[in-house]
Design a protein around this motif. Structure first.
Motif, short mmCIF file in Angstrom:
data_model
loop_
_atom_site.label_atom_id
_atom_site.label_comp_id
_atom_site.label_asym_id
_atom_site.label_seq_id
_atom_site.Cartn_x
_atom_site.Cartn_y
_atom_site.Cartn_z
N ALA A 191 0.82 -1.22 0.00
CA ALA A 191 0.00 0.00 0.00
C ALA A 191 0.85 1.26 0.00
O ALA A 191 0.46 2.29 -0.56
N LEU A 192 2.03 1.20 0.61
CA LEU A 192 2.92 2.37 0.65
C LEU A 192 3.72 2.55 -0.62
O LEU A 192 4.35 3.59 -0.80
N GLY A 193 3.71 1.53 -1.51
CA GLY A 193 4.44 1.65 -2.77
C GLY A 193 5.68 0.80 -2.80
O GLY A 193 6.72 1.22 -3.34
N GLY A 194 5.60 -0.39 -2.22
CA GLY A 194 6.75 -1.28 -2.23
C GLY A 194 7.11 -1.73 -3.64
O GLY A 194 6.29 -1.71 -4.55
N ASN A 195 8.36 -2.16 -3.81
CA ASN A 195 8.87 -2.62 -5.12
C ASN A 195 8.76 -1.54 -6.19
O ASN A 195 8.56 -1.83 -7.38
#
Length: 439
Positions: free
Chosen positions: A382-386
């Motif tokens: 949700a935080l923008g991983g990868n």
């Protein structure tokens, strides 16, 4: 319109006009049972099934009914209700600190907290099909309390103009009549013949509940009597009628009952005490006990493993996990929609063709049942991983795990070159210089 010098709100003025007009004749002719509402099962209770008297109260003696009802009601009370604002794009934004938060999640009345109110309304819905809350208002239309009433103390009826009214029976036997605009009526599935109340699960499934109660009573009787029905005594030389009666009386005093379970028996004349290991009758009783649990779970849409019946459940984590997801989606979600919709249409009523931008919903966007690994994976994505676009900010993620916000934590991560999320500034990108810049 005003009463005693107080100006009434539009809805209060309409109810006052109805009260002084046609509704009085309707109330006088309504088939109302006044006083002592708990003595009457107005919703189909008190049926005889499998030799048992099945009512919403006696049904809770069944461990399966108790578990299913408390499981669903507990799941509903554990998720906070709140007021949300619907944006022009259809997005739900939580309105923290709204004046109705007190009645939804803190204290609807001086006797109950918000979660307790929801839990008890859910229990009434699951047992009787209907739950009722009476909205008390001041003269100026301000909401002051939402009182809880047992379903057996409320009788809905229609007036001569076909509007719906409710008669509430108080503890002292007095009655109050209120228009439906002042009443929160939480309904289960279906409608009864009057078109107002929902169907009672206990009344419509009295046979299944009665079998569950009867099998438990039969099992308890085995412990009370002490000796099992497959115990028998053999006398090689036989016994007379008088000796048989004396021996039965001896067994009753010496061996029956839990307190006498370990007392030794003195057998004479070569008598032998024998027992069949497992009879067909005992095997059928065990199967009936399992079936009664599954049958009750089928009524409420609860996976049997959640009610303690695990004989036919896979022990693999994925199987249990999928049943839990199905329970939340197909069992809990309909109840949540019914309760939230009733709150919304009574707290934020439609005026003409204008719909209020506020709705009541559950703060359930975060999976409370997830383990720490699943929660971490969800928040990372949700935080923008990868290096993928995120859909929540750092402070939103911290709020979900009860952490305080941090400075500059309200932006949603967008990787370089990705389109910006709605309401967020565009990410920095490298642009080709124009001819004028090159010159």
């Amino acid at each position: 319109m005003s009463v005693d010098g107080y100006k009434l709100s539009p809805r209060a003025a309409e109810a006052e006009a109805r009260r002084n007009g046609t509704v009085q004749n309707a109330v006088e002719s309504a088939p109302v049972i006044a006083g002592g509402g708990e003595m009457f099962e107005w919703f189909g209770g008190g049926q005889r099934a499998a030799g048992m008297n099945v009512t919403p109260e006696t049904a809770m003696r069944s461990t399966a009914v108790w578990r299913c009802v408390t499981l669903i009601a507990g799941a509903l009370m554990s998720q906070a209700l709140g007021v949300f604002r619907v944006t022009d794009k259809g997005e739900l934004v939580r309105e923290y600190g709204h004046v109705y938060d007190r009645f939804l999640s803190i204290e609807p009345n001086e006797e109950m907290s918000g979660p307790t109110f929801v839990e008890n309304q859910a229990i009434q819905m699951l047992l009787r099909g209907n739950g009722y809350g009476l909205m008390r208002q001041a003269r100026n239309g301000t909401l002051t309390d939402i009182d809880f009433y047992f379903a057996a103390r409320v009788l809905p009826f229609r007036s001569v103009d076909r509007s719906i009214w409710y008669r509430f029976t108080n503890d002292d036997g007095t009655t109050e009549d209120h228009h439906s605009s002042y009443v929160l009526h939480f309904k289960g599935p279906g409608l009864s013949v009057d078109g107002i109340r929902a169907l009672s699960p206990i009344s419509h499934h009295a046979q299944s509940v009665g079998i569950s109660l009867a099998t438990r009573d039969y099992e308890a009787g085995q412990f009370e009597r002490g000796l099992m029905t497959n115990d028998f005594f053999q006398f090689p030389d036989g016994v007379s009628k008088e000796q048989r009666a004396d021996f039965k009386e001896y067994l009753r005093k010496k061996a029956q009952g839990v307190a006498n379970a370990h007392n030794p028996l003195l057998l004479e004349k070569g008598a032998e005490w024998k027992r069949v290991a497992v009879t067909a009758k005992d095997a059928q009783l065990l199967e009936l006990l399992q079936y009664s649990v599954v049958d009750v779970c089928r009524i409420y849409g609860v996976p049997p493993n959640m009610a303690g019946e695990t004989s036919g459940t896979s022990n693999w984590g994925t199987g249990v996990e999928q049943q839990t997801i199905g329970f939340d989606r197909w069992t809990m979600l309909p109840h949540k929609k019914r309760i939230a919709a009733e709150y919304t249409r009574k707290l934020f009523p439609v005026v003409g063709a204008r719909v209020s931008p506020f709705v009541v919903w559950w703060d359930d966007d975060f999976l409370l049942s997830g383990d720490s690994k699943a929660i971490a994976a969800y928040l990372r994505a949700a935080l923008g991983g990868n290096q993928l676009p995120g859909w929540i900010s750092q402070n939103e993620a911290r709020r979900k795990v009860n952490l305080p916000p941090v400075p500059d934590g309200d932006e949603i991560y967008q990787p370089t070159g990705a389109p910006a999320a709605p309401g967020q500034p565009a990410a920095d990108t490298e642009e080709e210089p124009t001819d004028a810049q090159a010159a």
